[in-house]
Design a protein around this motif. Structure first.
Motif, PDB file in Angstrom:
ATOM      1  N   ARG A 146      47.736  91.097  99.613  1.00 40.06           N
ATOM      2  CA  ARG A 146      48.389  91.358  98.327  1.00 40.06           C
ATOM      3  C   ARG A 146      48.045  90.273  97.302  1.00 40.06           C
ATOM      4  O   ARG A 146      48.572  89.168  97.349  1.00 40.06           O
ATOM      5  CB  ARG A 146      49.890  91.385  98.599  1.00 40.06           C
ATOM      6  CG  ARG A 146      50.742  91.977  97.547  1.00 40.06           C
ATOM      7  CD  ARG A 146      52.087  92.292  98.184  1.00 40.06           C
ATOM      8  NE  ARG A 146      53.130  92.423  97.189  1.00 40.06           N
ATOM      9  CZ  ARG A 146      54.310  92.969  97.438  1.00 40.06           C
ATOM     10  NH1 ARG A 146      54.580  93.416  98.639  1.00 40.06           N
ATOM     11  NH2 ARG A 146      55.220  93.060  96.495  1.00 40.06           N
ATOM     12  N   GLN A 147      47.156  90.597  96.359  1.00 43.49           N
ATOM     13  CA  GLN A 147      46.779  89.620  95.339  1.00 43.49           C
ATOM     14  C   GLN A 147      46.283  90.268  94.046  1.00 43.49           C
ATOM     15  O   GLN A 147      45.601  89.637  93.244  1.00 43.49           O
ATOM     16  CB  GLN A 147      45.695  88.690  95.884  1.00 43.49           C
ATOM     17  CG  GLN A 147      44.456  89.378  96.412  1.00 43.49           C
ATOM     18  CD  GLN A 147      43.459  88.399  96.988  1.00 43.49           C
ATOM     19  OE1 GLN A 147      43.248  87.320  96.448  1.00 43.49           O
ATOM     20  NE2 GLN A 147      42.856  88.754  98.109  1.00 43.49           N
ATOM     21  N   VAL A 148      46.658  91.535  93.822  1.00 44.97           N
ATOM     22  CA  VAL A 148      46.241  92.248  92.616  1.00 44.97           C
ATOM     23  C   VAL A 148      47.481  92.806  91.915  1.00 44.97           C
ATOM     24  O   VAL A 148      48.361  93.380  92.560  1.00 44.97           O
ATOM     25  CB  VAL A 148      45.273  93.401  92.943  1.00 44.97           C
ATOM     26  CG1 VAL A 148      44.761  94.050  91.663  1.00 44.97           C
ATOM     27  CG2 VAL A 148      44.104  92.890  93.785  1.00 44.97           C
ATOM     28  N   VAL A 149      47.532  92.629  90.587  1.00 45.17           N
ATOM     29  CA  VAL A 149      48.672  93.133  89.819  1.00 45.17           C
ATOM     30  C   VAL A 149      48.387  94.553  89.323  1.00 45.17           C
ATOM     31  O   VAL A 149      47.255  94.869  88.951  1.00 45.17           O
ATOM     32  CB  VAL A 149      48.989  92.220  88.611  1.00 45.17           C
ATOM     33  CG1 VAL A 149      49.390  90.825  89.065  1.00 45.17           C
ATOM     34  CG2 VAL A 149      47.811  92.147  87.657  1.00 45.17           C
ATOM     35  N   PRO A 150      49.374  95.426  89.328  1.00 45.86           N
ATOM     36  CA  PRO A 150      49.184  96.742  88.719  1.00 45.86           C
ATOM     37  C   PRO A 150      48.991  96.594  87.208  1.00 45.86           C
ATOM     38  O   PRO A 150      49.396  95.592  86.620  1.00 45.86           O
ATOM     39  CB  PRO A 150      50.501  97.475  89.028  1.00 45.86           C
ATOM     40  CG  PRO A 150      51.188  96.666  90.085  1.00 45.86           C
ATOM     41  CD  PRO A 150      50.732  95.267  89.891  1.00 45.86           C
ATOM     42  N   PHE A 158      49.236  94.715  95.593  1.00 42.35           N
ATOM     43  CA  PHE A 158      48.270  95.319  96.524  1.00 42.35           C
ATOM     44  C   PHE A 158      47.016  94.445  96.555  1.00 42.35           C
ATOM     45  O   PHE A 158      46.950  93.402  95.900  1.00 42.35           O
ATOM     46  CB  PHE A 158      47.936  96.758  96.125  1.00 42.35           C
ATOM     47  CG  PHE A 158      47.498  96.920  94.690  1.00 42.35           C
ATOM     48  CD1 PHE A 158      46.161  96.871  94.340  1.00 42.35           C
ATOM     49  CD2 PHE A 158      48.433  97.118  93.682  1.00 42.35           C
ATOM     50  CE1 PHE A 158      45.756  97.008  93.033  1.00 42.35           C
ATOM     51  CE2 PHE A 158      48.042  97.262  92.365  1.00 42.35           C
ATOM     52  CZ  PHE A 158      46.703  97.201  92.037  1.00 42.35           C
ATOM     53  N   GLY A 159      46.026  94.865  97.337  1.00 39.12           N
ATOM     54  CA  GLY A 159      44.832  94.054  97.534  1.00 39.12           C
ATOM     55  C   GLY A 159      43.628  94.506  96.727  1.00 39.12           C
ATOM     56  O   GLY A 159      43.699  95.458  95.939  1.00 39.12           O
ATOM     57  N   ALA A 204      41.349  87.533  86.175  1.00 41.18           N
ATOM     58  CA  ALA A 204      42.573  87.112  86.847  1.00 41.18           C
ATOM     59  C   ALA A 204      43.592  86.536  85.868  1.00 41.18           C
ATOM     60  O   ALA A 204      43.268  86.179  84.725  1.00 41.18           O
ATOM     61  CB  ALA A 204      42.234  86.062  87.905  1.00 41.18           C
ATOM     62  N   LEU A 205      44.841  86.410  86.350  1.00 44.35           N
ATOM     63  CA  LEU A 205      45.933  85.774  85.619  1.00 44.35           C
ATOM     64  C   LEU A 205      46.343  84.496  86.336  1.00 44.35           C
ATOM     65  O   LEU A 205      46.062  84.315  87.526  1.00 44.35           O
ATOM     66  CB  LEU A 205      47.139  86.717  85.551  1.00 44.35           C
ATOM     67  CG  LEU A 205      46.922  88.115  84.962  1.00 44.35           C
ATOM     68  CD1 LEU A 205      48.224  88.904  85.032  1.00 44.35           C
ATOM     69  CD2 LEU A 205      46.388  88.043  83.548  1.00 44.35           C
ATOM     70  N   ARG A 223      46.680  86.558  91.418  1.00 41.42           N
ATOM     71  CA  ARG A 223      46.986  87.655  90.505  1.00 41.42           C
ATOM     72  C   ARG A 223      45.687  88.176  89.891  1.00 41.42           C
ATOM     73  O   ARG A 223      45.420  88.004  88.703  1.00 41.42           O
ATOM     74  CB  ARG A 223      47.948  87.199  89.407  1.00 41.42           C
ATOM     75  CG  ARG A 223      49.392  86.980  89.859  1.00 41.42           C
ATOM     76  CD  ARG A 223      50.226  86.411  88.720  1.00 41.42           C
ATOM     77  NE  ARG A 223      51.649  86.379  89.019  1.00 41.42           N
ATOM     78  CZ  ARG A 223      52.265  85.378  89.657  1.00 41.42           C
ATOM     79  NH1 ARG A 223      51.551  84.333  90.067  1.00 41.42           N
ATOM     80  NH2 ARG A 223      53.564  85.431  89.884  1.00 41.42           N
ATOM     81  N   LEU A 224      44.876  88.817  90.717  1.00 37.50           N
ATOM     82  CA  LEU A 224      43.651  89.428  90.214  1.00 37.50           C
ATOM     83  C   LEU A 224      43.988  90.676  89.402  1.00 37.50           C
ATOM     84  O   LEU A 224      45.057  91.274  89.570  1.00 37.50           O
ATOM     85  CB  LEU A 224      42.731  89.810  91.376  1.00 37.50           C
ATOM     86  CG  LEU A 224      42.063  88.659  92.132  1.00 37.50           C
ATOM     87  CD1 LEU A 224      41.398  89.191  93.396  1.00 37.50           C
ATOM     88  CD2 LEU A 224      41.047  87.957  91.255  1.00 37.50           C
ATOM     89  N   LEU A 225      43.056  91.072  88.540  1.00 41.22           N
ATOM     90  CA  LEU A 225      43.251  92.257  87.711  1.00 41.22           C
ATOM     91  C   LEU A 225      42.473  93.451  88.252  1.00 41.22           C
ATOM     92  O   LEU A 225      41.360  93.290  88.763  1.00 41.22           O
ATOM     93  CB  LEU A 225      42.811  91.966  86.274  1.00 41.22           C
ATOM     94  CG  LEU A 225      43.680  90.940  85.531  1.00 41.22           C
ATOM     95  CD1 LEU A 225      43.001  90.501  84.250  1.00 41.22           C
ATOM     96  CD2 LEU A 225      45.064  91.527  85.244  1.00 41.22           C
ATOM     97  N   PRO A 226      43.034  94.653  88.146  1.00 36.12           N
ATOM     98  CA  PRO A 226      42.297  95.851  88.596  1.00 36.12           C
ATOM     99  C   PRO A 226      41.009  96.025  87.796  1.00 36.12           C
ATOM    100  O   PRO A 226      40.877  95.507  86.683  1.00 36.12           O
ATOM    101  CB  PRO A 226      43.273  96.998  88.310  1.00 36.12           C
ATOM    102  CG  PRO A 226      44.604  96.368  88.117  1.00 36.12           C
ATOM    103  CD  PRO A 226      44.345  94.993  87.584  1.00 36.12           C
ATOM    104  N   LEU A 227      40.070  96.751  88.369  1.00 34.26           N
ATOM    105  CA  LEU A 227      38.805  97.040  87.705  1.00 34.26           C
ATOM    106  C   LEU A 227      39.056  97.570  86.293  1.00 34.26           C
ATOM    107  O   LEU A 227      39.783  98.539  86.100  1.00 34.26           O
ATOM    108  CB  LEU A 227      38.033  98.086  88.515  1.00 34.26           C
ATOM    109  CG  LEU A 227      36.673  98.522  87.983  1.00 34.26           C
ATOM    110  CD1 LEU A 227      35.706  97.352  87.955  1.00 34.26           C
ATOM    111  CD2 LEU A 227      36.113  99.651  88.839  1.00 34.26           C
TER     112      LEU A 227
END
Length: 350
Positions: A146-150, A158-159, A204-205, A223-227
């Motif tokens: 778990r390291q991605v923000v919606p 989620f990852g 990322a944030l 806190r990675l960002l989605p594509l």
């Protein structure tokens, strides 16, 4: 950077895995998966993860990953199966699961295999590409920690949830789309940090949920960002793709990493589709060549020499590195030397 022969590197990693209690056959598979990533230029998923403090060596040493797992089929039909990996190495479990999907596709035309209770499996392309010699389309995907923000979110839910599709061609190279559902894979933060580089905007944030260009700050915040990076850039599409992977790898298998407090185990999903159940293979490959050549014939924009198709750069990189050696950072070589010292495996890479 120092260039290392890929065969020597594979032998070293395989012997080290054996010292950690892995069987010789499984050790060879795991080593091939890791080195294949380095060969193809996917340096974030190769031996950068092979040191006493990182991932596979650490997990096997502390016992959180099973060296000799009892991998078993939980449920099965003529075209599907669910495998329990007993918290073993994802590379070994993934290899076996993809082989099972291919066997089922040979019999039924299509094979779909889910995996639960596994660990990190490395580069997705390795598994999807196993289908290519059989004139099949290959599919491989996994959920992740778990390291991605919606989109519009402040906290990770989620990852990076990567996916890969491989498609055979005739005279042209196969089409191999291997991608994270984030703007950048998590490993690229570590690579940037090791190289002392900043990261692009939209990756990322920080811990305050603000955009950051500092890879170490991004690593700490997770806190990675989605594509797409932002709603304006289409991040809702990357977000949706990531959750689709979570559904196939997590909800369908019963291993929802997004909801696990300890971030493990992982779930995977593999598929193989027999081309000849739809149309003659020769015709399909001919049309794949036509499609690929049409794409590559596109005039490039100013400053670029050519237009590529998914997987082309990685195939060319693998050819060059197989001949000249894999370039490894000093910090990666340091980790390998430490493995040698800890495991008592002869170090002959430099």
């Amino acid at each position: 950077m120092t260039r290392v022969n890929h065969e020597k590197l594979t032998r070293f990693v395989s012997r080290s895995f054996e010292k950690l209690g892995v069987t010789s056959g499984d050790a060879e598979i795991a080593a091939k998966v890791l080195v294949a990533a380095d060969l193809r230029g996917v340096d974030t998923h190769g031996v950068i993860r092979f040191s006493p403090q990182a991932w596979y060596v650490k997990w096997l040493t502390e016992g959180s990953m099973t060296a000799r797992p009892n991998i078993r089929v939980i449920s099965e039909s003529s075209s599907t199966a669910l495998i329990d990996g007993d918290r073993g190495m994802g590379m070994v479990i993934g290899h076996r699961a993809m082989e099972l999907a291919i066997r089922k596709a040979k019999e039924s035309g299509i094979g779909m295999v889910g995996v639960r209770n596994s660990r990190h499996y490395g580069m997705s392309a390795y598994y999807a590409m196993l289908a290519l010699p059989h004139d099949m389309i290959g599919i491989a995907m996994t959920n992740a920690s778990r390291q991605v923000v919606p989109t519009f979110g402040r906290e990770a839910r989620f990852g990076t949830n990567p996916m890969c599709y491989s498609v055979p061609a005739d005279q042209e190279l196969p089409f191999v789309l291997d991608m994270a559902t984030t703007t950048a894979a998590a490993g690229k933060l570590e690579l940037a940090a090791r190289q002392g580089k900043s990261i692009p905007a939209g990756w990322a944030l920080n811990e305050q949920a603000e955009a950051t260009l500092d890879p170490r700050m991004a690593q700490k915040a997770r806190r990675l960002l989605p594509l797409g990076g932002s709603r304006e850039g289409g991040s809702h599409k990357g977000y949706g793709l990531a959750i689709l992977v979570e559904i196939l790898c997590g909800v369908l298998t019963g291993t929802m990493t997004a909801l696990n407090a300890d971030q493990d185990p992982r779930g995977h999903f593999f598929g193989a589709i027999r081309v000849d159940t739809f149309r003659p293979v020769a015709e399909f490959k001919r049309d794949m060549d036509r499609l690929i050549r049409e794409l590559k014939s596109t005039p490039p924009i100013e400053g670029q020499e050519r237009v590529y198709v998914a997987g082309e750069i990685e195939f060319e990189t693998a050819e060059e590195r197989a001949e000249r050696g894999i370039p490894l950072l000093p910090s990666v070589l340091k980790g390998l030397r430490e493995v040698s010292e800890h495991m008592g495996v002869p170090y002959d890479l430099e």
